[in-house]
Design an enzyme around this catalytic site. Structure first.
Site, PDB file in Angstrom:
ATOM      1  N   GLU A  71       3.625  10.713  -5.089  1.00 55.63           N
ATOM      2  CA  GLU A  71       3.501   9.086  -6.281  1.00 55.63           C
ATOM      3  C   GLU A  71       2.204  10.209  -6.423  1.00 55.63           C
ATOM      4  OE1 GLU A  71       2.298   4.443  -5.752  1.00 55.63           O
ATOM      5  OE2 GLU A  71       2.590   5.744  -3.997  1.00 55.63           O
ATOM      6  N   GLU A  91       5.895  -3.509   0.410  1.00 57.33           N
ATOM      7  CA  GLU A  91       5.924  -3.631  -0.565  1.00 57.33           C
ATOM      8  C   GLU A  91       5.390  -2.001  -0.989  1.00 57.33           C
ATOM      9  OE1 GLU A  91       5.010  -2.599  -3.306  1.00 57.33           O
ATOM     10  OE2 GLU A  91       2.928  -4.041  -4.003  1.00 57.33           O
ATOM     11  N   LEU A  92       6.102  -0.482  -0.829  1.00 57.85           N
ATOM     12  CA  LEU A  92       4.890   0.371  -0.543  1.00 57.85           C
ATOM     13  C   LEU A  92       4.826   1.317  -1.920  1.00 57.85           C
ATOM     14  CD1 LEU A  92       5.998   1.429   2.603  1.00 57.85           C
ATOM     15  CD2 LEU A  92       4.498  -0.090   2.031  1.00 57.85           C
ATOM     16  N   GLY A 106       0.861  -0.632  -0.113  1.00 52.99           N
ATOM     17  CA  GLY A 106      -0.171  -0.348  -0.072  1.00 52.99           C
ATOM     18  C   GLY A 106       1.282   0.965  -0.378  1.00 52.99           C
ATOM     19  N   SER A 107       0.076   2.382   0.275  1.00 52.89           N
ATOM     20  CA  SER A 107       0.738   3.378   0.880  1.00 52.89           C
ATOM     21  C   SER A 107       2.123   3.682   1.005  1.00 52.89           C
ATOM     22  CB  SER A 107       0.035   5.062   0.960  1.00 52.89           C
ATOM     23  OG  SER A 107      -0.397   4.461   1.959  1.00 52.89           O
ATOM     24  N   CYS A 143       1.578   1.007  -8.866  1.00 55.03           N
ATOM     25  CA  CYS A 143       2.693   1.600  -8.362  1.00 55.03           C
ATOM     26  C   CYS A 143       3.710   1.557  -8.558  1.00 55.03           C
ATOM     27  CB  CYS A 143       2.777   1.222  -6.429  1.00 55.03           C
ATOM     28  SG  CYS A 143       3.270  -1.173  -6.636  1.00 55.03           S
TER      29      CYS A 143
END
Length: 472
Positions: free
Chosen positions: A375, A246-247, A226-227, A280
């Site tokens: 992002e 896992e960003l 996620g963020s 992402c």
């Protein structure tokens, strides 16, 4: 129809409900029950019990469990793809692609379950240790908490569930609030396959309650996608347990002076704008050698016009569907407007309306602007020229993120320089940074997180290495 929480192979309805709305039409496509503390407590108790059962499973039993799950998913592949379209607004072509990947992910997890090995090593390295040998083996951690975002409602779930079960860990999964139905259908498949109670549990929940259980010592690992802001906060709450993050990212793609421009433009058009850029590792910063900049820009804009259709996600031709919600659309528009007000140039696209935004290309962007340094997570690309490859690498590294980067080049020296010099988890040569095959190690550095997914690598994260030292 209301979908309950899936706890200990039982469906549990609660008093608090959450409507699931189509990002495209705004229509209600479902409703789920939200877990309260009592449901979390029941799920953790069931997971602890299942951990004892799983610990005794053989490799073959874990493999067979995942093979059944993968087969059940394959039988409902199109239904699940249509659910992704309905609740997530993902264009149907990409939803079907996600489901094909999801079947592969679970199938690979089954294969990896049968080859979690160890090592035999000599310990007789000094006269006093003569006759000693070491054997290593990986052991499951125990109950795992998995959390993932809306943009891949099935495959990111599979990347939590598959490695956890392969390693012998039960998993409690908290689905994204915008797209919980897909994960709950996976729970249906798990139940219908007759798989062990407590092995997979799915609890739609408010974020505040989930945070409480991130800190719970009975859960032995947290795997979060996620963020960056949420991920690093969860890590601060997690205490001593293992955490995999896992960003986000703002991926760079370099087009070198000797690149195949037509091939690069075609791939980047899709790699930047598929699923409205809500990926992402979508191309956000497009860095092009100054000698080919104008020529490539013309080819790229033609490719976008020809290949990137905008609109109804149910249409097979659609590439850019809706934002997940109005808030996401408003944020991206605000960033684009701020860039334009600061001197950036709108080369293609625009602000759109409602939950739709056309593929948008900006130039003359400064590195202080949010569309460069943060992002975007929308259908926006910023283009910038570079003078030499060293500068290209410096520009790509000018980011707090480091997930993946793409490089289009025929130059082997530049390929190696990119591999050694780019501060990312993966360097993709002659393709876009959004390239991913589900068995490869996947994860980032810097603000993009730590730890790796990709079945074998995630299994290593979700197991503990233990040494047996033998004296013979």
């Amino acid at each position: 129809m209301v979908k309950g929480c899936f706890i200990d192979n039982t469906w549990v309805e609660t008093g608090e409900k959450l409507a699931v709305l189509s990002p495209w039409s705004g229509e209600r496509v479902g409703e789920v029950s939200l877990a309260a503390e009592s449901q979390w407590e029941a799920a953790i108790a069931a997971a602890q019990k299942a951990a004892g059962v799983f610990k005794a499973f053989s490799s073959q039993e874990r493999q067979a469990m995942l093979e059944k799950l993968a087969a059940g998913v394959k039988n409902r592949q199109e239904e699940l793809a249509q659910t992704i379209v309905a609740e997530g607004g993902k264009p149907v072509t990409y939803a079907r692609g996600e489901m094909a990947r999801g079947v592969l992910t679970l199938s690979l997890a089954a294969q990896e379950a049968a080859r979690i090995g160890g090592e035999v090593m000599p310990l007789d390295l000094t006269p006093p240790t003569r006759g000693r040998w070491g054997i290593t083996r990986r052991f499951p951690l125990g109950p795992v908490l998995g959390i993932s975002p809306f943009n891949f409602p099935f495959n990111l779930v599979a990347h939590k569930v598959g490695p956890a079960l392969a390693a012998g860990n039960p998993i409690i999964f908290k689905p994204p609030s915008a797209t919980p139905l897909t994960a709950l259908k996976l729970a249906e498949i798990y139940e219908q396959a007759g798989l062990p109670a407590g092995g997979l549990q799915v609890l739609p929940s408010p974020s505040s309650l989930t945070e409480k259980y991130v800190a719970d010592e009975r859960l032995k690992a947290v795997s979060f996608t996620g963020s960056a802001a949420v991920g690093w906060r969860l890590k601060s709450l997690a205490g001593k347990k293992k955490v995999i993050l896992e960003l986000g990212g703002n991926a760079a793609c370099i087009v070198d002076g000797d690149a195949d421009l037509d091939a690069a433009a075609a791939r980047i058009a899709i790699g930047a704008f598929a699923h409205a850029g809500q990926v992402c590792i979508s191309v956000q910063r497009l860095l092009v050698h100054q000698d080919i900049y104008d020529g490539f820009k013309e080819i790229f804009l033609r490719a976008v016009q020809a290949r990137v259709a905008v609109g109804d996600p149910a249409r097979e031709a659609t590439v850019v569907g809706p934002f997940i919600d109005a808030g996401a659309a408003a944020r991206v528009r605000q960033w684009v407007e701020a860039a334009l007000a600061g001197g950036a140039r709108l080369t293609s696209g625009g602000l759109g309306e409602g939950n739709l935004m056309p593929p948008t290309v900006l130039e003359k962007v400064t590195r202080e602007m949010q569309v460069w340094k943060d992002e975007v997570f929308g259908p926006v690309v910023v283009m910038a020229p570079f003078t030499d490859f060293t500068q290209a690498l410096e520009m790509a590294n000018d980011s707090v993120y480091g997930l993946q980067a793409g490089v289009f080049t025929r130059n082997l020296t530049h390929t190696w320089q990119a591999f050694e010099g780019l501060e990312v988890g993966g360097v993709i040569i002659n393709d876009v940074p959004s390239f991913r095959v589900d068995n490869m190690p996947y994860g980032g550095v810097k603000a993009s997180g730590f730890g790796r997914e990709g079945l074998r690598y995630a299994i290593e994260e979700l197991t503990e290495l233990r040494l047996l030292a033998l004296k013979v």
